[in-house]
Each structure stands twice: as structure tokens, then as C-alpha cells.
Scaffold this active site. Sequence first.
Site, PDB file in Angstrom:
ATOM      1  N   ARG A 227      34.404  42.957  37.660  1.00 42.86           N
ATOM      2  CA  ARG A 227      34.747  44.352  37.906  1.00 42.86           C
ATOM      3  C   ARG A 227      34.497  44.680  39.374  1.00 42.86           C
ATOM      4  O   ARG A 227      33.529  44.216  39.970  1.00 42.86           O
ATOM      5  CB  ARG A 227      33.894  45.292  37.030  1.00 42.86           C
ATOM      6  CG  ARG A 227      34.294  45.305  35.563  1.00 42.86           C
ATOM      7  CD  ARG A 227      35.678  45.923  35.352  1.00 42.86           C
ATOM      8  NE  ARG A 227      36.087  45.978  33.963  1.00 42.86           N
ATOM      9  CZ  ARG A 227      36.812  45.042  33.341  1.00 42.86           C
ATOM     10  NH1 ARG A 227      37.217  43.960  33.989  1.00 42.86           N
ATOM     11  NH2 ARG A 227      37.159  45.202  32.080  1.00 42.86           N
ATOM     12  N   GLU A 256      39.738  50.501  42.320  1.00 42.57           N
ATOM     13  CA  GLU A 256      40.652  50.526  41.174  1.00 42.57           C
ATOM     14  C   GLU A 256      40.276  51.702  40.283  1.00 42.57           C
ATOM     15  O   GLU A 256      39.102  52.013  40.131  1.00 42.57           O
ATOM     16  CB  GLU A 256      40.447  49.208  40.419  1.00 42.57           C
ATOM     17  CG  GLU A 256      41.484  48.872  39.421  1.00 42.57           C
ATOM     18  CD  GLU A 256      41.177  47.494  38.795  1.00 42.57           C
ATOM     19  OE1 GLU A 256      40.448  46.683  39.412  1.00 42.57           O
ATOM     20  OE2 GLU A 256      41.655  47.261  37.686  1.00 42.57           O
ATOM     21  N   HIS A 291      44.251  42.734  39.190  1.00 43.15           N
ATOM     22  CA  HIS A 291      43.543  42.686  37.899  1.00 43.15           C
ATOM     23  C   HIS A 291      44.392  41.958  36.842  1.00 43.15           C
ATOM     24  O   HIS A 291      44.650  42.471  35.754  1.00 43.15           O
ATOM     25  CB  HIS A 291      43.195  44.114  37.426  1.00 43.15           C
ATOM     26  CG  HIS A 291      42.098  44.154  36.407  1.00 43.15           C
ATOM     27  ND1 HIS A 291      41.189  45.189  36.327  1.00 43.15           N
ATOM     28  CD2 HIS A 291      41.754  43.304  35.417  1.00 43.15           C
ATOM     29  CE1 HIS A 291      40.356  44.968  35.326  1.00 43.15           C
ATOM     30  NE2 HIS A 291      40.680  43.819  34.757  1.00 43.15           N
TER      31      HIS A 291
HETATM   32  O1  LIG Z   1      38.136  43.300  30.351  1.00 39.94           O
HETATM   33  C1  LIG Z   1      39.164  42.624  30.220  1.00 39.94           C
HETATM   34  O2  LIG Z   1      39.414  41.973  29.190  1.00 39.94           O
HETATM   35  C2  LIG Z   1      40.139  42.553  31.331  1.00 39.94           C
HETATM   36  O3  LIG Z   1      39.590  43.036  32.506  1.00 39.94           O
HETATM   37  C3  LIG Z   1      41.430  43.263  30.993  1.00 39.94           C
HETATM   38  O4  LIG Z   1      41.205  44.629  30.902  1.00 39.94           O
HETATM   39  P1  LIG Z   1      42.410  45.656  30.560  1.00 39.94           P
HETATM   40  O5  LIG Z   1      42.588  45.599  29.082  1.00 39.94           O
HETATM   41  O6  LIG Z   1      41.910  46.952  31.037  1.00 39.94           O
HETATM   42  O7  LIG Z   1      43.604  45.204  31.268  1.00 39.94           O
END
Ligand SMILES: O=C(O)[C@H](O)COP(=O)(O)O
Length: 316
Positions: A227, A256, A291
Site C-alpha cells: 500500500r 492513490e 496498482h
Molecule cells: O488488496 C488487494 O487484493 C489488491 O490491492 C487489489 O485491491 P482492489 O480490489 O482494490 O483492486
Amino acid sequence: MRILLLDKNHPLITEQLLAKNFILEEDFYSTYEEVLKKIELYDGIIIRSRIPLDQNFLEKAKNLKFIARVGAGMENIHIPTAEKLGIQLINSPEGNRDSVAEHVIGMLLIIMHRLNIASNEVKNGIWLREENRGDELLGKTIGLIGYGNMGKATAKRLSGFGCKVIFYDILPNLSDEHAQQVSLEELKEKAEIISLHIPLTSDTHYLINDEFINEMKNDFYFVNTARGKNVRTKSLVEALKIGKVKGACLDVLEYEQSSFENLDTSTSLNKGENEDLQYLLNSEKVILTPHIAGWTHQSKEKLAQFIVDKILASFC
Ligand SMILES: O=C(O)[C@H](O)COP(=O)(O)O
């Protein structure tokens, strides 16, 4: 059971839960306030990261028996309140661990072998060899912080590259054939590459800061697929400027934010007026991805299947 689905996911979730006679309602567009008004009608909720399930929200969810987070990170759920109210928390990090691990390796190879820089140069008519000498993964000591699903999957692959993998985790006795558990002090003493595989909590917020970086004995490459807020960006940028961090691979950024506008991304980048972000965007020593470390076609399906299996195991 009546279940509310608040984020878009692989269709197998609806198909398989309907087949088991769950009553499902999809609501991808309501705001936090709109969901709050009706949340007491549901026994279960299936989310990704669009809506924060804070204390206020959970206290209004009078009939909620479970929250299923399709993915790993649960920082958008107020866990102490959920636990106090006896709401079962389910997530599915098994579904995107392989995708994350491959992404880490991919980014490390790109930065260490200068693939992004060299490729851009050749495409622009520049042919430099000496300047593009890279670093090998073979023989490097890599320090993973966090040894859950993502950390283990990453260690397995790194050990295949001939790296020495060490890790720090708050849980004891996790060493295995791929990696050796060490104290955070030993990790800072030995690691030449750091990769984060931890959740975002009050304890891990800004874990990577001036103090952490100063305590690293070696100059190091840095990878973050966890994160953005695990890292104090200002400290990272300073360390990149003086060469203490030799290169950074960032799939997540401090800037983000949740995005209600775009269901497919669910987060977006808040650019604002920000010198540190500008440095990251412009530096050749930095690779950025939006991400997507856990975001393959295969992980989308696996994340959904693990969630369905866990819901069925508990409530069917
Ligand atoms: O925590 C997770 O599995 C990933 O970072 C993906 O997160 P998201 O579902 O917010 O895309």
C-alpha cells in the site's frame, strides 16, 4: 441469506451463489450514504475497496453476518468494530498472490537490468552499452517485509533466481525452504533489496521513513506492491536523490485514492501540486504501475473462486 455486492467482480461469484439459493443484489453505483440507508437489510456484503466500511457503517449493519473482501487488503474495513459485532471477515489473498509475486520479479528485472531505459534509448536512436550495464538478481540478499501469501509466493520465485531471501514478520517461526526469518534489525543490516508485503494498519503506516532508510546498511533497490501509505514518499524521494535507494518499483502510491467515478479501476491518482510525485513521475530510477500487481485475468477468477468457496464453507 441476502447479500449485497458493492463492486464489480468476476461473474462466477453471482453464478455460484445464486445456484446455492443466496439472494443477491448488485449495487455498483450507490454512494456511501445511499448504501448506509439500506445496509440493515443484508446478511452479507461482498466488496473490493470502493466503499469504506467504517465504524458508523458497521453499527448500522444490524443483520450483517459476514464481509467478504475480494482481494487481500482490508484497510477499508474497521476491523475492531466488525470483530466486536461478531461479523465474520473473509478475504482472498490466495487469489492474487501469484500475480503479485510475478509483478515483483518483473519490476525488479526491469529496474536492475535497465530494460525500460535501454529500450527507450534504442527506440530513440541511442545505442549505449557501458551506461546500461545492469545488476544481477543472482546472489543478492532480498529482505521481504511481511511473509503472508504475497511474501511467500515472492520468496518462492526469488529463491529460483539464486537470491538469498530473508524476511521480517510479526508472527514467529515462519521460516521455510525458500526464506529465513530474521529480526527487522538483521534485515536492515543484510538486505540489498527490500520488498513490502504487509497490510496497511496504524503500525505499518509510514513504516518506510527517514529512520528506516537511515538504518539500512547497504544502498538498496525498493519494491512496493503493498500500500502506498506504508511509505513516506518524501523520505523515499530524498533517498533516491542521494543514491541510498538505487531504484524504486512502485505499484502503489501514497497519493492513490478511492475512485467512485471509475468502477473498473476503483482507485485513481491524486496528482495535485506535489513535488515528490513529480520526481517519481520523471525519474529514470523509478518504475510506476497503476496498482495492477494483483490484477491479471487469472487472478480475477481465482480471487472470486476463493471468496465463493470460503462463503460456502461458512454459510452453506
Ligand atoms: O488488496 C488487494 O487484493 C489488491 O490491492 C487489489 O485491491 P482492489 O480490489 O482494490 O483492486
